[in-house]
Structure formats: C-alpha cells, structure tokens
Design a protein around this motif. Structure first.
Motif, PDB file in Angstrom:
ATOM      1  N   HIS A  18       0.858  -1.185   0.000  1.00 30.17           N
ATOM      2  CA  HIS A  18       0.000   0.000   0.000  1.00 30.17           C
ATOM      3  C   HIS A  18       0.897   1.239   0.000  1.00 30.17           C
ATOM      4  CE1 HIS A  18      -3.440  -2.537   1.170  1.00 30.17           C
ATOM      5  NE2 HIS A  18      -2.558  -3.173   1.914  1.00 30.17           N
ATOM      6  N   ALA A  19       0.834   2.028  -1.053  1.00 31.54           N
ATOM      7  CA  ALA A  19       1.666   3.228  -1.172  1.00 31.54           C
ATOM      8  C   ALA A  19       1.224   4.291  -0.185  1.00 31.54           C
ATOM      9  CB  ALA A  19       1.593   3.774  -2.589  1.00 31.54           C
ATOM     10  N   GLU A  20       2.180   5.056   0.326  1.00 31.93           N
ATOM     11  CA  GLU A  20       1.844   6.197   1.192  1.00 31.93           C
ATOM     12  C   GLU A  20       1.091   7.253   0.400  1.00 31.93           C
ATOM     13  OE1 GLU A  20       5.333   7.665   3.167  1.00 31.93           O
ATOM     14  OE2 GLU A  20       5.383   5.985   4.554  1.00 31.93           O
ATOM     15  N   ASP A  21       1.359   7.330  -0.900  1.00 30.85           N
ATOM     16  CA  ASP A  21       0.651   8.254  -1.779  1.00 30.85           C
ATOM     17  C   ASP A  21      -0.717   7.654  -2.085  1.00 30.85           C
ATOM     18  OD1 ASP A  21      -0.363   9.841  -3.802  1.00 30.85           O
ATOM     19  OD2 ASP A  21       1.247   9.412  -5.220  1.00 30.85           O
ATOM     20  N   PRO A  22      -1.799   8.275  -1.597  1.00 36.15           N
ATOM     21  CA  PRO A  22      -3.126   7.688  -1.793  1.00 36.15           C
ATOM     22  C   PRO A  22      -3.547   7.551  -3.254  1.00 36.15           C
ATOM     23  CG  PRO A  22      -3.275   9.817  -0.659  1.00 36.15           C
ATOM     24  CD  PRO A  22      -1.833   9.522  -0.879  1.00 36.15           C
ATOM     25  N   ALA A  23      -2.922   8.301  -4.143  1.00 38.01           N
ATOM     26  CA  ALA A  23      -3.267   8.219  -5.569  1.00 38.01           C
ATOM     27  C   ALA A  23      -2.562   7.048  -6.263  1.00 38.01           C
ATOM     28  CB  ALA A  23      -2.911   9.522  -6.269  1.00 38.01           C
ATOM     29  N   ALA A  24      -1.569   6.462  -5.589  1.00 41.01           N
ATOM     30  CA  ALA A  24      -0.790   5.384  -6.207  1.00 41.01           C
ATOM     31  C   ALA A  24      -1.535   4.057  -6.105  1.00 41.01           C
ATOM     32  CB  ALA A  24       0.575   5.275  -5.535  1.00 41.01           C
ATOM     33  N   GLN A  25      -1.184   3.166  -6.997  1.00 43.03           N
ATOM     34  CA  GLN A  25      -1.811   1.855  -7.088  1.00 43.03           C
ATOM     35  C   GLN A  25      -1.294   0.916  -6.001  1.00 43.03           C
ATOM     36  OE1 GLN A  25      -0.925  -0.054 -10.803  1.00 43.03           O
ATOM     37  NE2 GLN A  25      -2.501  -1.590 -10.557  1.00 43.03           N
ATOM     38  N   THR A  26      -2.186   0.087  -5.444  1.00 43.28           N
ATOM     39  CA  THR A  26      -1.773  -0.969  -4.524  1.00 43.28           C
ATOM     40  C   THR A  26      -1.220  -2.108  -5.367  1.00 43.28           C
ATOM     41  OG1 THR A  26      -3.447  -0.351  -2.903  1.00 43.28           O
ATOM     42  CG2 THR A  26      -2.580  -2.586  -2.754  1.00 43.28           C
ATOM     43  N   VAL A  27      -0.095  -2.662  -4.936  1.00 43.19           N
ATOM     44  CA  VAL A  27       0.608  -3.683  -5.693  1.00 43.19           C
ATOM     45  C   VAL A  27       0.485  -5.005  -4.940  1.00 43.19           C
ATOM     46  CG1 VAL A  27       2.865  -4.320  -6.622  1.00 43.19           C
ATOM     47  CG2 VAL A  27       2.165  -1.926  -6.595  1.00 43.19           C
ATOM     48  N   ASN A  31       7.343   4.781  -0.858  1.00 43.45           N
ATOM     49  CA  ASN A  31       7.265   4.160   0.461  1.00 43.45           C
ATOM     50  C   ASN A  31       5.949   3.396   0.573  1.00 43.45           C
ATOM     51  OD1 ASN A  31       9.741   5.169   1.665  1.00 43.45           O
ATOM     52  ND2 ASN A  31       8.779   7.170   1.503  1.00 43.45           N
ATOM     53  N   TYR A  32       6.023   2.201   1.153  1.00 43.51           N
ATOM     54  CA  TYR A  32       4.873   1.312   1.216  1.00 43.51           C
ATOM     55  C   TYR A  32       4.706   0.689   2.601  1.00 43.51           C
ATOM     56  CZ  TYR A  32       4.900   1.469  -3.875  1.00 43.51           C
ATOM     57  OH  TYR A  32       4.857   1.898  -5.179  1.00 43.51           O
ATOM     58  N   VAL A  33       3.455   0.461   2.966  1.00 45.69           N
ATOM     59  CA  VAL A  33       3.110  -0.389   4.102  1.00 45.69           C
ATOM     60  C   VAL A  33       2.717  -1.722   3.489  1.00 45.69           C
ATOM     61  CG1 VAL A  33       1.494  -0.788   5.994  1.00 45.69           C
ATOM     62  CG2 VAL A  33       2.322   1.529   5.528  1.00 45.69           C
ATOM     63  N   VAL A  34       3.265  -2.805   4.034  1.00 53.00           N
ATOM     64  CA  VAL A  34       3.040  -4.136   3.480  1.00 53.00           C
ATOM     65  C   VAL A  34       2.068  -4.898   4.374  1.00 53.00           C
ATOM     66  CG1 VAL A  34       4.143  -6.290   2.759  1.00 53.00           C
ATOM     67  CG2 VAL A  34       5.380  -4.118   2.545  1.00 53.00           C
ATOM     68  N   THR A  35       1.014  -5.446   3.771  1.00 55.49           N
ATOM     69  CA  THR A  35       0.102  -6.303   4.517  1.00 55.49           C
ATOM     70  C   THR A  35       0.239  -7.728   3.994  1.00 55.49           C
ATOM     71  OG1 THR A  35      -1.762  -5.826   3.041  1.00 55.49           O
ATOM     72  CG2 THR A  35      -1.543  -4.453   5.014  1.00 55.49           C
ATOM     73  N   VAL A  36       0.091  -8.687   4.907  1.00 50.48           N
ATOM     74  CA  VAL A  36       0.247 -10.098   4.551  1.00 50.48           C
ATOM     75  C   VAL A  36      -0.859 -10.899   5.228  1.00 50.48           C
ATOM     76  CG1 VAL A  36       1.776 -12.123   4.612  1.00 50.48           C
ATOM     77  CG2 VAL A  36       2.767  -9.833   4.482  1.00 50.48           C
ATOM     78  N   THR A  37      -1.482 -11.759   4.476  1.00 50.09           N
ATOM     79  CA  THR A  37      -2.376 -12.777   5.035  1.00 50.09           C
ATOM     80  C   THR A  37      -1.927 -14.118   4.483  1.00 50.09           C
ATOM     81  OG1 THR A  37      -3.983 -12.441   3.267  1.00 50.09           O
ATOM     82  CG2 THR A  37      -4.385 -11.266   5.332  1.00 50.09           C
ATOM     83  N   TRP A  38      -2.076 -15.149   5.315  1.00 48.69           N
ATOM     84  CA  TRP A  38      -1.627 -16.478   4.916  1.00 48.69           C
ATOM     85  C   TRP A  38      -2.754 -17.468   5.181  1.00 48.69           C
ATOM     86  CZ3 TRP A  38       2.566 -19.722   7.785  1.00 48.69           C
ATOM     87  CH2 TRP A  38       2.983 -20.786   6.979  1.00 48.69           C
ATOM     88  N   PRO A  39      -3.596 -17.691   4.169  1.00 43.68           N
ATOM     89  CA  PRO A  39      -4.742 -18.585   4.376  1.00 43.68           C
ATOM     90  C   PRO A  39      -4.293 -20.021   4.641  1.00 43.68           C
ATOM     91  CG  PRO A  39      -4.823 -17.534   2.204  1.00 43.68           C
ATOM     92  CD  PRO A  39      -3.547 -17.136   2.843  1.00 43.68           C
ATOM     93  N   ALA A  50      -2.581  -8.116   8.630  1.00 49.34           N
ATOM     94  CA  ALA A  50      -3.663  -8.116   7.650  1.00 49.34           C
ATOM     95  C   ALA A  50      -4.128  -6.734   7.206  1.00 49.34           C
ATOM     96  CB  ALA A  50      -4.855  -8.898   8.181  1.00 49.34           C
ATOM     97  N   THR A  51      -3.908  -5.697   8.014  1.00 51.73           N
ATOM     98  CA  THR A  51      -4.373  -4.355   7.656  1.00 51.73           C
ATOM     99  C   THR A  51      -3.226  -3.358   7.731  1.00 51.73           C
ATOM    100  OG1 THR A  51      -4.986  -3.773   9.917  1.00 51.73           O
ATOM    101  CG2 THR A  51      -6.692  -4.840   8.565  1.00 51.73           C
ATOM    102  N   LYS A  52      -3.409  -2.239   7.047  1.00 50.50           N
ATOM    103  CA  LYS A  52      -2.373  -1.197   7.080  1.00 50.50           C
ATOM    104  C   LYS A  52      -2.148  -0.694   8.498  1.00 50.50           C
ATOM    105  CE  LYS A  52      -4.033   1.655   4.007  1.00 50.50           C
ATOM    106  NZ  LYS A  52      -4.185   2.749   3.047  1.00 50.50           N
ATOM    107  N   LEU A  67       5.153  -3.797   8.883  1.00 47.15           N
ATOM    108  CA  LEU A  67       6.058  -3.997   7.752  1.00 47.15           C
ATOM    109  C   LEU A  67       6.021  -2.781   6.831  1.00 47.15           C
ATOM    110  CD1 LEU A  67       4.951  -7.651   6.939  1.00 47.15           C
ATOM    111  CD2 LEU A  67       6.844  -6.927   8.404  1.00 47.15           C
ATOM    112  N   LYS A  68       7.184  -2.163   6.658  1.00 48.09           N
ATOM    113  CA  LYS A  68       7.301  -0.980   5.795  1.00 48.09           C
ATOM    114  C   LYS A  68       8.545  -1.125   4.935  1.00 48.09           C
ATOM    115  CE  LYS A  68       5.011   1.817   9.170  1.00 48.09           C
ATOM    116  NZ  LYS A  68       4.260   2.952   9.191  1.00 48.09           N
ATOM    117  N   VAL A  69       8.429  -0.688   3.682  1.00 46.58           N
ATOM    118  CA  VAL A  69       9.574  -0.744   2.776  1.00 46.58           C
ATOM    119  C   VAL A  69       9.635   0.518   1.937  1.00 46.58           C
ATOM    120  CG1 VAL A  69       9.626  -3.262   2.597  1.00 46.58           C
ATOM    121  CG2 VAL A  69       8.307  -1.957   0.951  1.00 46.58           C
TER     122      VAL A  69
END
Length: 149
Positions: free
Chosen positions: A57-66, A90-98, A126-128, A133-135
């Motif tokens: 999730h990009a810190e820039d709200p206009a940017a695409q989630t990857v 800059n991104y916040v990373v979310t992870v889910t592991w079903p 699971a959520t921002k 996790l930040k990269v």
C-alpha cells in the motif's frame, strides 16, 4: 460538400490526440512512472509461507496498490495490475496467509461463497493499521530483504 485538405489534417490530428489521451486515461498510463521489477520472500519461523497474499500500500493515496502471492518456496514477484513491478516510493506491506488445509468445496466455489480459510498469521499483518512492515522502493531496488514473520 467538399472539405479542404487542411481541415481534414487538423481534424485527423485532433482525433489522434484525443484517442491517445483517452487511451492513457483508461489504462492509467503515466509517462513519469516507471515500474521496478522487485522480488522478495516470506517465511514464518524459518519455513516458507507458501500461498501467502501480499499487498504493498503506497503512502501516496493516488498510487496503485501492488500485489503478489508467494510460491511454494515463499518467494514472490510484485505485480502492478497486469504489469510486473512496482513504482518507487514508500509502502506499508500487509500479509495474510490462508490455511491451505481448509480448502473450499467445489459447491462453495461455484456459489461464490468460498472463503480463503483462516489467516495463519491471525491478522497480525492483515491491515495497514496493524502491520509493522514498511519498505522503501527505489529505482535500484531489485530484491527486498526477506520478511521473517
């Protein structure tokens, strides 16, 4: 009625410009944004997290989630929509592991009620707002340090 050649040229140029602009608008094209091919891996207690879903999730709200999904060995390659890579930022990373052992039935899949199964990480990433996790992705980033969860 006969249209002068010069007016046809102007009309054709305007139509071409309009079509190009429309194409860029519809595809989200941004001539200034270059995608960087980036890979990484996720493991939990030293073992690969096969099938984990990752969102950047990009810190820039206009940017695409990857997004990406990990392979059997826990590795992933980032995708921006259908294009490989990610824009620098800059991104916040979310992870889910079903839980792969809780697969939906064929009937659930056909009815559209299939659930991915419980998150083996218990929602910790699971959520921002929950994820730590930040990269930062730069134009020279090719591989991220391994996420050890």
């Amino acid at each position: 009625m006969k249209i002068p050649f010069r007016e046809l040229q102007i009309a054709s140029s305007l139509n071409l410009a309009l079509c190009a602009s429309l194409c860029m608008y519809l595809t989200g094209c941004d001539a200034g944004t270059r995608l960087v091919p980036v890979t990484g891996s996720i493991s939990v207690k030293g073992k690969p997290a096969a099938g984990a879903s990752i969102l950047f999730h990009a810190e820039d709200p206009a940017a695409q989630t990857v997004s990406a999904v990990t392979a059997e060995d826990g590795t992933f390659s980032l995708m921006s929509g259908t294009e490989p890579g990610i824009a620098p930022g800059n991104y916040v990373v979310t992870v889910t592991w079903p839980d792969a052992s809780k697969k939906p039935t064929s009937a659930q899949i056909m009815m559209g009620t299939a659930d991915a199964g419980p998150d083996l990480l218990k929602g910790k990433y699971a959520t921002k707002s929950a994820s730590t996790l930040k990269v930062e992705i730069t134009t020279s980033t090719t591989a991220l340090p391994a996420f050890e969860l």
